[in-house]
Design an enzyme around this catalytic site. Structure first.
Site, PDB file in Angstrom:
ATOM      1  N   SER A 143       6.547   3.403  13.331  1.00 30.19           N
ATOM      2  CA  SER A 143       5.132   3.574  13.675  1.00 30.19           C
ATOM      3  C   SER A 143       4.984   4.350  14.977  1.00 30.19           C
ATOM      4  O   SER A 143       5.455   3.895  16.022  1.00 30.19           O
ATOM      5  CB  SER A 143       4.498   2.181  13.833  1.00 30.19           C
ATOM      6  OG  SER A 143       3.259   2.316  14.503  1.00 30.19           O
TER       7      SER A 143
ATOM      8  N   VAL B 107      -8.616   0.162   8.934  1.00 27.39           N
ATOM      9  CA  VAL B 107     -10.045   0.303   9.225  1.00 27.39           C
ATOM     10  C   VAL B 107     -10.785   1.054   8.110  1.00 27.39           C
ATOM     11  O   VAL B 107     -11.913   0.709   7.770  1.00 27.39           O
ATOM     12  CB  VAL B 107     -10.261   0.957  10.620  1.00 27.39           C
ATOM     13  CG1 VAL B 107      -9.757   2.359  10.675  1.00 27.39           C
ATOM     14  CG2 VAL B 107     -11.718   0.920  11.032  1.00 27.39           C
TER      15      VAL B 107
ATOM     16  N   PHE C 255       0.828  -1.214   0.000  1.00 27.38           N
ATOM     17  CA  PHE C 255       0.000   0.000   0.000  1.00 27.38           C
ATOM     18  C   PHE C 255       0.869   1.274   0.000  1.00 27.38           C
ATOM     19  O   PHE C 255       0.908   2.029  -0.984  1.00 27.38           O
ATOM     20  CB  PHE C 255      -0.925  -0.071   1.223  1.00 27.38           C
ATOM     21  CG  PHE C 255      -1.541   1.220   1.677  1.00 27.38           C
ATOM     22  CD1 PHE C 255      -2.106   2.111   0.764  1.00 27.38           C
ATOM     23  CD2 PHE C 255      -1.568   1.543   3.035  1.00 27.38           C
ATOM     24  CE1 PHE C 255      -2.691   3.302   1.210  1.00 27.38           C
ATOM     25  CE2 PHE C 255      -2.146   2.726   3.469  1.00 27.38           C
ATOM     26  CZ  PHE C 255      -2.693   3.610   2.562  1.00 27.38           C
TER      27      PHE C 255
ATOM     28  N   TYR D  38       5.451  -6.005  17.757  1.00 28.17           N
ATOM     29  CA  TYR D  38       5.604  -5.204  16.532  1.00 28.17           C
ATOM     30  C   TYR D  38       6.222  -3.844  16.871  1.00 28.17           C
ATOM     31  O   TYR D  38       7.170  -3.389  16.224  1.00 28.17           O
ATOM     32  CB  TYR D  38       4.222  -5.047  15.884  1.00 28.17           C
ATOM     33  CG  TYR D  38       4.130  -4.041  14.750  1.00 28.17           C
ATOM     34  CD1 TYR D  38       4.571  -4.348  13.467  1.00 28.17           C
ATOM     35  CD2 TYR D  38       3.560  -2.774  14.970  1.00 28.17           C
ATOM     36  CE1 TYR D  38       4.462  -3.428  12.433  1.00 28.17           C
ATOM     37  CE2 TYR D  38       3.450  -1.856  13.942  1.00 28.17           C
ATOM     38  CZ  TYR D  38       3.897  -2.174  12.676  1.00 28.17           C
ATOM     39  OH  TYR D  38       3.787  -1.251  11.664  1.00 28.17           O
TER      40      TYR D  38
ATOM     41  N   GLU E 142      -6.034  -3.032  23.459  1.00 23.31           N
ATOM     42  CA  GLU E 142      -6.083  -2.027  22.382  1.00 23.31           C
ATOM     43  C   GLU E 142      -5.903  -0.621  22.971  1.00 23.31           C
ATOM     44  O   GLU E 142      -6.484  -0.293  24.005  1.00 23.31           O
ATOM     45  CB  GLU E 142      -7.421  -2.094  21.645  1.00 23.31           C
ATOM     46  CG  GLU E 142      -7.394  -1.250  20.392  1.00 23.31           C
ATOM     47  CD  GLU E 142      -8.741  -1.132  19.681  1.00 23.31           C
ATOM     48  OE1 GLU E 142      -8.774  -0.496  18.641  1.00 23.31           O
ATOM     49  OE2 GLU E 142      -9.738  -1.680  20.183  1.00 23.31           O
TER      50      GLU E 142
ATOM     51  N   LYS F  62       9.935  -2.152  15.862  1.00 27.14           N
ATOM     52  CA  LYS F  62      10.106  -0.847  15.190  1.00 27.14           C
ATOM     53  C   LYS F  62      11.067   0.021  15.998  1.00 27.14           C
ATOM     54  O   LYS F  62      11.946   0.684  15.442  1.00 27.14           O
ATOM     55  CB  LYS F  62       8.751  -0.138  15.041  1.00 27.14           C
ATOM     56  CG  LYS F  62       7.793  -0.799  14.042  1.00 27.14           C
ATOM     57  CD  LYS F  62       8.261  -0.622  12.615  1.00 27.14           C
ATOM     58  CE  LYS F  62       7.253  -1.154  11.599  1.00 27.14           C
ATOM     59  NZ  LYS F  62       7.797  -1.233  10.235  1.00 27.14           N
TER      60      LYS F  62
ATOM     61  N   ALA G 244       9.129  -2.989   3.674  1.00 30.37           N
ATOM     62  CA  ALA G 244       8.647  -4.372   3.832  1.00 30.37           C
ATOM     63  C   ALA G 244       8.603  -4.699   5.319  1.00 30.37           C
ATOM     64  O   ALA G 244       9.516  -4.341   6.058  1.00 30.37           O
ATOM     65  CB  ALA G 244       9.579  -5.348   3.116  1.00 30.37           C
ATOM     66  N   ALA G 245       7.534  -5.351   5.748  1.00 28.34           N
ATOM     67  CA  ALA G 245       7.430  -5.702   7.163  1.00 28.34           C
ATOM     68  C   ALA G 245       6.356  -6.748   7.385  1.00 28.34           C
ATOM     69  O   ALA G 245       5.439  -6.899   6.563  1.00 28.34           O
ATOM     70  CB  ALA G 245       7.078  -4.467   7.991  1.00 28.34           C
ATOM     71  N   GLN G 246       6.491  -7.424   8.475  1.00 26.34           N
ATOM     72  CA  GLN G 246       5.398  -8.192   9.054  1.00 26.34           C
ATOM     73  C   GLN G 246       4.608  -7.101   9.774  1.00 26.34           C
ATOM     74  O   GLN G 246       5.031  -6.625  10.824  1.00 26.34           O
ATOM     75  CB  GLN G 246       6.023  -9.230   9.998  1.00 26.34           C
ATOM     76  CG  GLN G 246       5.100 -10.224  10.631  1.00 26.34           C
ATOM     77  CD  GLN G 246       3.875  -9.681  11.315  1.00 26.34           C
ATOM     78  OE1 GLN G 246       2.762  -9.750  10.768  1.00 26.34           O
ATOM     79  NE2 GLN G 246       4.028  -9.124  12.493  1.00 26.34           N
TER      80      GLN G 246
HETATM   81  P1  NAD Z   1       1.554  -3.543   3.192  1.00 22.79           P
HETATM   82  O1  NAD Z   1       1.306  -4.905   3.785  1.00 22.79           O
HETATM   83  O2  NAD Z   1       0.631  -3.056   2.144  1.00 22.79           O
HETATM   84  O3  NAD Z   1       3.048  -3.455   2.654  1.00 22.79           O
HETATM   85  C1  NAD Z   1       4.096  -4.281   3.096  1.00 22.79           C
HETATM   86  C2  NAD Z   1       4.766  -4.867   1.865  1.00 22.79           C
HETATM   87  O4  NAD Z   1       5.901  -5.639   2.291  1.00 22.79           O
HETATM   88  C3  NAD Z   1       3.860  -5.810   1.078  1.00 22.79           C
HETATM   89  O5  NAD Z   1       3.939  -5.490  -0.300  1.00 22.79           O
HETATM   90  C4  NAD Z   1       4.409  -7.203   1.374  1.00 22.79           C
HETATM   91  O6  NAD Z   1       4.182  -8.089   0.292  1.00 22.79           O
HETATM   92  C5  NAD Z   1       5.877  -6.909   1.627  1.00 22.79           C
HETATM   93  N1  NAD Z   1       6.546  -7.860   2.532  1.00 22.79           N
HETATM   94  C6  NAD Z   1       6.093  -8.308   3.735  1.00 22.79           C
HETATM   95  N2  NAD Z   1       6.986  -9.145   4.286  1.00 22.79           N
HETATM   96  C7  NAD Z   1       8.023  -9.227   3.403  1.00 22.79           C
HETATM   97  C8  NAD Z   1       9.256  -9.933   3.399  1.00 22.79           C
HETATM   98  N3  NAD Z   1       9.614 -10.732   4.411  1.00 22.79           N
HETATM   99  N4  NAD Z   1      10.099  -9.788   2.325  1.00 22.79           N
HETATM  100  C9  NAD Z   1       9.753  -8.978   1.292  1.00 22.79           C
HETATM  101  N5  NAD Z   1       8.597  -8.287   1.244  1.00 22.79           N
HETATM  102  C10 NAD Z   1       7.747  -8.411   2.290  1.00 22.79           C
HETATM  103  O7  NAD Z   1       1.592  -2.544   4.440  1.00 22.79           O
HETATM  104  P2  NAD Z   1       1.695  -0.958   4.492  1.00 22.79           P
HETATM  105  O8  NAD Z   1       0.538  -0.489   5.289  1.00 22.79           O
HETATM  106  O9  NAD Z   1       1.956  -0.395   3.139  1.00 22.79           O
HETATM  107  O10 NAD Z   1       2.986  -0.788   5.417  1.00 22.79           O
HETATM  108  C11 NAD Z   1       4.269  -0.426   4.894  1.00 22.79           C
HETATM  109  C12 NAD Z   1       5.207  -0.152   6.059  1.00 22.79           C
HETATM  110  O11 NAD Z   1       4.714   0.924   6.852  1.00 22.79           O
HETATM  111  C13 NAD Z   1       5.386  -1.315   7.023  1.00 22.79           C
HETATM  112  O12 NAD Z   1       6.739  -1.342   7.442  1.00 22.79           O
HETATM  113  C14 NAD Z   1       4.486  -0.980   8.184  1.00 22.79           C
HETATM  114  O13 NAD Z   1       4.924  -1.576   9.384  1.00 22.79           O
HETATM  115  C15 NAD Z   1       4.638   0.535   8.212  1.00 22.79           C
HETATM  116  N6  NAD Z   1       3.510   1.245   8.857  1.00 22.79           N
HETATM  117  C16 NAD Z   1       2.276   1.244   8.292  1.00 22.79           C
HETATM  118  C17 NAD Z   1       1.243   1.950   8.902  1.00 22.79           C
HETATM  119  C18 NAD Z   1      -0.156   2.001   8.307  1.00 22.79           C
HETATM  120  O14 NAD Z   1      -1.019   2.685   8.878  1.00 22.79           O
HETATM  121  N7  NAD Z   1      -0.423   1.344   7.193  1.00 22.79           N
HETATM  122  C19 NAD Z   1       1.475   2.624  10.107  1.00 22.79           C
HETATM  123  C20 NAD Z   1       2.750   2.590  10.660  1.00 22.79           C
HETATM  124  C21 NAD Z   1       3.780   1.920  10.010  1.00 22.79           C
END
Ligand code: NAD
Length: 310
Positions: free
Chosen positions: A119, A187, A14, A144, A271, A148, A76-78
């Site tokens: 985050s 959400v 995303f 998580y 939560e 971070k 990239a992240a879990q």
């Molecule tokens: P997302 O799941 O859409 O993007 C994560 C991407 O990483 C995916 O394309 C997934 O396929 C890839 N990925 C996951 N594990 C991988 C691995 N082991 N090797 C290679 N690729 C892998 O999530 P997002 O919301 O776009 O989040 C992006 C980053 O921003 C993450 O690090 C997340 O922790 C951080 N983040 C997001 C938010 C939020 O509100 N969405 C808030 C705080 C931090």
């Protein structure tokens, strides 16, 4: 601006995919590393090169090492908080060990700057002051969040001892087009799909819990700013506006002009009740505009989901 060679891990996800689009539009060369576990090719700009694989995979790392890289943007992240609670070791394996490996490979390939997706909500824990500034105590209440925070600490070490420039962007709750509704955190995406399918919205607890919703376009602006040599350290990327979940439901009623039914489920244990980030420091430093108002961002996002689902 100098044309850079940038690796965006998670660039098919995303947030990452929007950053890829912006960097390409600025004329940078972009290489994406993504295992497509939650991201998809559909999100990926056709001018971006893709290494499909896990950031922990030796073959992926060897390929990266053989390249010439200026900047690594590590997204990239879990990213599932509940999964991190269920399996903290797996979370740490991807989000700490994997992060270190992929950053190290990029450094071997010449990278002098790391941009890291951190985050705000996860690393501050239950807030003591509102909105949370960057110096708020960091007391994560999930594995998580621990991971971070650990990565920010490693980046400080790498900066002080090895001169590696880094920017940690502490995101609030990001929403916008391409957000995956299968996740637990999105959400806005979850509600958008349910509203469009005429399904009841499930709100955990009273709905009075608040979050800071930031549109992905503001997050992209922060990531463009993070390429500047004079930007370094940890910064919040938030709006400073607290929005209750019940207000999110009302905002959906306004943009969709539909009847929306809501059911309240049991509150989730552990939560956070409130979260809102002060994003003024980065905006002042990088001369970024005020963030998009939630009502405008939601309107644009809802139309995107509407088009996609029709
Ligand atoms: P997302 O799941 O859409 O993007 C994560 C991407 O990483 C995916 O394309 C997934 O396929 C890839 N990925 C996951 N594990 C991988 C691995 N082991 N090797 C290679 N690729 C892998 O999530 P997002 O919301 O776009 O989040 C992006 C980053 O921003 C993450 O690090 C997340 O922790 C951080 N983040 C997001 C938010 C939020 O509100 N969405 C808030 C705080 C931090």
């Amino acid at each position: 601006m100098q044309k850079l060679s940038v690796v965006v891990t998670g660039g098919a996800g995303f947030i990452g995919s929007h950053i890829v689009d912006a960097y390409l539009a600025l004329g940078h060369h972009v290489l994406v590393v993504d295992d497509l576990s939650s991201g998809s090719r559909e999100n990926l700009h056709r001018d971006a090169e893709l290494i499909e694989g896990d950031i922990r995979d030796e073959k992926v790392l060897a390929r990266l090492t053989s390249l010439k890289i200026d900047v690594i943007s590590h997204h990239a992240a879990q990213a599932d908080v509940r999964r991190s609670v269920a399996d903290p070791a797996f979370d740490a394996d991807v989000n700490i060990v994997g992060s270190l490996r992929v950053i190290q490979a990029a450094v071997k390939a010449g990278a002098r700057r790391v941009i890291f997706a951190s985050s705000g909500g996860a690393i501050y824990g239950e807030p003591e002051t509102f909105p949370q500034r960057e110096d708020h105590p960091r007391v994560p209440v999930s594995p998580y969040g621990c991971a971070k925070l650990a990565m920010e600490t490693y980046l400080n070490y790498l900066r002080i001892v090895h001169g590696l420039e880094s920017v940690a962007l502490r995101y609030a709750n990001v929403y916008g087009p391409r957000q995956n509704s299968r996740g637990e955190a999105g959400v806005v995406a979850i509600f958008a799909e349910r509203v469009l399918k005429g399904e009841t919205l499930i709100v955990n607890g009273s709905g009075e819990q608040t979050r800071d919703f930031i549109h992905v376009s503001d997050v992209v602006r922060a990531n463009v700013a993070a390429l500047q040599p004079d930007v370094s350290g940890s910064f919040n990327v938030g709006t400073g506006v607290e929005t209750a979940l019940n207000e999110v439901v009302d905002a959906f009623r306004a943009v969709s002009r539909r009847e929306i039914r809501v059911e309240h489920a049991e509150a989730r244990r552990g939560e956070q009740l409130r979260s809102v980030l002060d994003g003024a420091a980065l905006r002042a430093m990088a001369q970024l505009p005020e963030p998009l108002a939630f009502s405008d961002g939601l309107e644009q996002t809802f139309r995107w989901f509407e088009e996609r689902l029709s």
